[in-house]
Design a protein around this motif. Structure first.
Motif, PDB file in Angstrom:
ATOM      1  N   ALA A   1      41.204  35.902  43.356  1.00 43.23           N
ATOM      2  CA  ALA A   1      42.639  36.074  43.096  1.00 43.23           C
ATOM      3  C   ALA A   1      42.920  37.244  42.151  1.00 43.23           C
ATOM      4  CB  ALA A   1      43.239  34.791  42.523  1.00 43.23           C
ATOM      5  N   ALA A   2      41.932  37.624  41.352  1.00 40.78           N
ATOM      6  CA  ALA A   2      42.096  38.776  40.453  1.00 40.78           C
ATOM      7  C   ALA A   2      42.082  40.094  41.230  1.00 40.78           C
ATOM      8  CB  ALA A   2      41.004  38.777  39.393  1.00 40.78           C
TER       9      ALA A   2
ATOM     10  N   ASN B   1      33.732  42.877  40.837  1.00 41.50           N
ATOM     11  CA  ASN B   1      33.387  41.683  40.078  1.00 41.50           C
ATOM     12  C   ASN B   1      33.159  40.493  41.021  1.00 41.50           C
ATOM     13  OD1 ASN B   1      33.057  40.012  37.693  1.00 41.50           O
ATOM     14  ND2 ASN B   1      35.105  39.236  38.126  1.00 41.50           N
ATOM     15  N   TYR B   2      34.032  40.326  41.977  1.00 38.05           N
ATOM     16  CA  TYR B   2      33.943  39.214  42.936  1.00 38.05           C
ATOM     17  C   TYR B   2      32.643  39.271  43.741  1.00 38.05           C
ATOM     18  CZ  TYR B   2      35.429  36.366  46.983  1.00 38.05           C
ATOM     19  OH  TYR B   2      35.522  35.448  47.986  1.00 38.05           O
ATOM     20  N   VAL B   3      32.348  40.409  44.315  1.00 39.71           N
ATOM     21  CA  VAL B   3      31.149  40.547  45.152  1.00 39.71           C
ATOM     22  C   VAL B   3      29.879  40.363  44.318  1.00 39.71           C
ATOM     23  CG1 VAL B   3      29.807  42.189  46.549  1.00 39.71           C
ATOM     24  CG2 VAL B   3      32.277  41.937  46.917  1.00 39.71           C
TER      25      VAL B   3
ATOM     26  N   THR C   1      37.253  45.738  48.912  1.00 43.07           N
ATOM     27  CA  THR C   1      38.027  46.771  48.221  1.00 43.07           C
ATOM     28  C   THR C   1      39.224  47.183  49.074  1.00 43.07           C
ATOM     29  OG1 THR C   1      36.094  47.569  47.000  1.00 43.07           O
ATOM     30  CG2 THR C   1      37.940  49.108  47.257  1.00 43.07           C
ATOM     31  N   GLN C   2      38.989  47.405  50.352  1.00 41.79           N
ATOM     32  CA  GLN C   2      40.072  47.799  51.265  1.00 41.79           C
ATOM     33  C   GLN C   2      41.112  46.687  51.393  1.00 41.79           C
ATOM     34  OE1 GLN C   2      38.808  48.660  55.275  1.00 41.79           O
ATOM     35  NE2 GLN C   2      40.780  49.492  55.834  1.00 41.79           N
TER      36      GLN C   2
END
Length: 156
Positions: free
Chosen positions: A24-25, A30-32, A61-62
């Motif tokens: 959600a951020a 960071n997520y990956v 990212t896209q």
């Protein structure tokens, strides 16, 4: 190779909550890095699988760049006993970045997540090796296209 030790139901639930709050951020890196192994594969519906950190990072990212928000509500999840596999249903709410209407799209999805035997990353966080995601985001992507076309027509 023996199947991975499965965390408790409460630990899996907390992992799902952390996984979704991190997404959600809309910070793809960071997520990956936090939730996927470097050799992970993600397979969205009938699209070709995306494998490896760099490709998964590029995909998120896209996608994240086109969103103003993305929130997940876990509807339910099930753990397959003796495996590193979890099935999870969720309602995902999206708002497209730059949408003057701020239209909210809610999509029901199902994800199947597999963890390898040694799935822990930094800080002991479990990282997925394989994720299959079944959902129909066509309305969200259509709105992304409309917003992009309107911006291009306005010279933005």
């Amino acid at each position: 190779m023996s199947p991975p030790a499965i965390p408790s139901r409460e630990e899996i639930h907390q992992w799902l909550l952390d996984f979704h709050s991190t997404s959600a951020a809309l910070d793809a890196e960071n997520y990956v890095d936090k939730f996927f192994t470097p050799t992970a594969t993600i397979h969205f519906g009938n699209l070709p699988p995306v494998s490896g950190r760099e490709n998964i990072l590029a995909m998120f990212t896209q996608t994240f760049a086109a969103l103003d928000s993305m929130e997940h509500e876990v509807v339910h999840f099930d753990i397959v006993p003796g495996t590193g596999r979890v099935y999870q249903a969720a309602d995902i709410t999206y708002v497209v970045k730059g949408d003057p209407k701020r239209e909210v799209f809610t999509v029901r999805g199902l994800a199947v997540c597999d963890w390898p035997e040694e799935a822990e990353g930094e800080g002991g966080v479990m990282r997925a090796q394989r994720m299959q995601i079944f959902l129909d985001p066509s309305a969200v992507f259509a709105r992304m296209g409309e917003v992009a076309a309107a911006r291009a027509g306005a010279g933005v």
